[in-house]
Motif scaffolding. Structure first.
Motif, mmCIF file in Angstrom:
data_model
loop_
_atom_site.group_PDB
_atom_site.id
_atom_site.type_symbol
_atom_site.label_atom_id
_atom_site.label_comp_id
_atom_site.label_asym_id
_atom_site.label_seq_id
_atom_site.Cartn_x
_atom_site.Cartn_y
_atom_site.Cartn_z
ATOM 1 N N GLN A 226 128.693 -32.386 92.450
ATOM 2 C CA GLN A 226 128.200 -33.327 91.459
ATOM 3 C C GLN A 226 128.008 -34.684 92.097
ATOM 4 N N CYS A 227 126.832 -35.271 91.863
ATOM 5 C CA CYS A 227 126.520 -36.627 92.289
ATOM 6 C C CYS A 227 126.922 -37.549 91.138
ATOM 7 N N THR A 228 127.722 -38.556 91.429
ATOM 8 C CA THR A 228 128.198 -39.427 90.356
ATOM 9 C C THR A 228 128.238 -40.881 90.790
ATOM 10 N N ASP A 229 128.321 -41.736 89.807
ATOM 11 C CA ASP A 229 128.587 -43.157 90.024
ATOM 12 C C ASP A 229 129.414 -43.637 88.833
ATOM 13 N N GLU A 230 129.856 -44.880 88.879
ATOM 14 C CA GLU A 230 130.734 -45.397 87.831
ATOM 15 C C GLU A 230 130.082 -45.301 86.453
ATOM 16 N N THR A 231 128.821 -45.642 86.370
ATOM 17 C CA THR A 231 128.115 -45.604 85.086
ATOM 18 C C THR A 231 128.058 -44.180 84.530
ATOM 19 N N THR A 232 127.766 -43.205 85.397
ATOM 20 C CA THR A 232 127.670 -41.812 84.954
ATOM 21 C C THR A 232 129.016 -41.309 84.441
ATOM 22 N N ASP A 233 130.107 -41.599 85.154
ATOM 23 C CA ASP A 233 131.425 -41.167 84.678
ATOM 24 C C ASP A 233 131.711 -41.771 83.302
ATOM 25 N N LYS A 234 131.397 -43.043 83.124
ATOM 26 C CA LYS A 234 131.624 -43.693 81.830
ATOM 27 C C LYS A 234 130.698 -43.116 80.761
ATOM 28 N N ASP A 235 129.441 -42.848 81.109
ATOM 29 C CA ASP A 235 128.501 -42.253 80.155
ATOM 30 C C ASP A 235 128.959 -40.873 79.703
ATOM 31 N N MET A 236 129.526 -40.086 80.631
ATOM 32 C CA MET A 236 130.016 -38.758 80.263
ATOM 33 C C MET A 236 131.117 -38.871 79.224
ATOM 34 N N ALA A 237 131.990 -39.853 79.379
ATOM 35 C CA ALA A 237 133.057 -40.047 78.407
ATOM 36 C C ALA A 237 132.472 -40.351 77.036
ATOM 37 N N THR A 238 131.471 -41.200 76.985
ATOM 38 C CA THR A 238 130.843 -41.576 75.721
ATOM 39 C C THR A 238 130.090 -40.401 75.108
ATOM 40 N N ALA A 239 129.362 -39.668 75.905
ATOM 41 C CA ALA A 239 128.548 -38.560 75.402
ATOM 42 C C ALA A 239 129.400 -37.403 74.891
ATOM 43 N N MET A 240 130.520 -37.120 75.552
ATOM 44 C CA MET A 240 131.314 -35.955 75.184
ATOM 45 C C MET A 240 132.364 -36.245 74.124
ATOM 46 N N SER A 241 132.645 -37.489 73.838
ATOM 47 C CA SER A 241 133.656 -37.821 72.845
ATOM 48 C C SER A 241 133.389 -37.168 71.494
ATOM 49 N N VAL B 235 146.625 -44.115 77.906
ATOM 50 C CA VAL B 235 146.455 -43.821 79.317
ATOM 51 C C VAL B 235 144.972 -43.649 79.617
ATOM 52 N N GLU B 236 144.532 -44.229 80.719
ATOM 53 C CA GLU B 236 143.134 -44.119 81.121
ATOM 54 C C GLU B 236 143.067 -43.528 82.523
ATOM 55 N N LEU B 237 142.254 -42.482 82.682
ATOM 56 C CA LEU B 237 142.066 -41.903 84.003
ATOM 57 C C LEU B 237 141.146 -42.794 84.816
ATOM 58 N N PRO B 238 141.357 -42.858 86.121
ATOM 59 C CA PRO B 238 140.471 -43.660 86.966
ATOM 60 C C PRO B 238 139.066 -43.071 87.003
ATOM 61 N N VAL B 239 138.089 -43.913 87.269
ATOM 62 C CA VAL B 239 136.714 -43.477 87.491
ATOM 63 C C VAL B 239 136.650 -42.941 88.924
ATOM 64 N N ARG B 240 135.955 -41.822 89.084
ATOM 65 C CA ARG B 240 135.830 -41.253 90.426
ATOM 66 C C ARG B 240 134.975 -42.141 91.317
ATOM 67 N N LYS B 241 135.251 -42.092 92.606
ATOM 68 C CA LYS B 241 134.460 -42.817 93.598
ATOM 69 C C LYS B 241 133.011 -42.344 93.518
ATOM 70 N N ALA B 242 132.088 -43.272 93.588
ATOM 71 C CA ALA B 242 130.664 -42.933 93.550
ATOM 72 C C ALA B 242 130.294 -42.096 94.763
ATOM 73 N N GLY B 243 129.410 -41.138 94.541
ATOM 74 C CA GLY B 243 128.937 -40.294 95.628
ATOM 75 C C GLY B 243 128.936 -38.832 95.240
ATOM 76 N N LEU B 244 128.965 -37.973 96.253
ATOM 77 C CA LEU B 244 128.877 -36.530 96.054
ATOM 78 C C LEU B 244 130.277 -35.916 96.088
ATOM 79 N N TRP B 245 130.622 -35.235 95.010
ATOM 80 C CA TRP B 245 131.908 -34.553 94.882
ATOM 81 C C TRP B 245 131.670 -33.047 94.924
ATOM 82 N N GLU B 246 132.494 -32.358 95.720
ATOM 83 C CA GLU B 246 132.469 -30.896 95.747
ATOM 84 C C GLU B 246 133.661 -30.405 94.942
ATOM 85 N N MET B 247 133.412 -29.484 94.008
ATOM 86 C CA MET B 247 134.468 -28.960 93.151
ATOM 87 C C MET B 247 134.535 -27.452 93.303
#
Length: 181
Positions: A53-68, A26-38
């Motif tokens: 958090q300010c994000t884009d597709e590359t950042t969401d994917k990079d976080m997955a790689t960095a935290m694995s 199962v793969e979670l979707p990448v969040r929409k690029a832009g500013l997210w309030e949590m």
């Protein structure tokens, strides 16, 4: 593959939501690029906290790689399942002598809003603390484009503190190694 690692560190009163990768179906979707309030609600044990958090597709994917590697180091179980309404994760992680078992229910569309409801049980720790149950909710909503002074990966915390999630690579060295790993 992507999934979420939700760790409630009761010793420091933090709730960390991090995407991690692994061999899953199962793969979670990448969040929409832009500013997210949590908005983090912890059921009264810790004050409500709102961050952006300010994000884009590359950042969401990079976080997955960095935290694995971090997740593999501290978690003995990381499961995710797709449900009719979203996703459910189950994890067992250990840090600083504390065992944390968590279950999270994730609903929403990752384009406009999503919610993560987590129940966790922590045991042990530096002082050999008694078992403690906790509940928390993260309500995330997309608020628009990132501001002019923000770049993907920036997290704006309460009190004006700003950090970039891409610096998480530096934090990996601060996590204590688990015995036998």
């Amino acid at each position: 593959m992507r999934r979420l690692l939700l760790v409630s560190c009761s010793a420091v009163g933090l709730l960390v939501l991090l995407p991690v990768s692994g061999a899953i179906a199962v793969e979670l979707p990448v969040r929409k690029a832009g500013l997210w309030e949590m908005k983090v609600l912890s059921g009264g044990t810790v004050p409500e906290m709102t961050m952006q958090q300010c994000t884009d597709e590359t950042t969401d994917k990079d976080m997955a790689t960095a935290m694995s590697p971090v997740a593999k180091e501290i978690c003995s179980k990381q499961d995710i399942q797709k449900t009719a309404t979203g996703y459910v994760t189950d994890s067992v992680c250990g840090i600083a002598g504390m065992s944390i078992k968590s279950k999270a229910e994730i609903t929403g569309d990752f384009n406009s809003a999503y919610t993560v409801k987590t129940t966790s049980r922590s045991e042990g720790g530096p002082a050999g603390g008694a078992a403690r149950d906790s509940n928390s909710t993260i309500e995330a909503k997309w608020v628009g484009a990132c501001k002019a002074d923000q770049k993907p990966g920036d997290i704006m915390m309460p009190g004006g503190m700003k950090m970039n999630i891409k610096d998480m690579e530096k934090l990996k060295s601060m996590i204590p190694k688990q015995p036998g790993k």
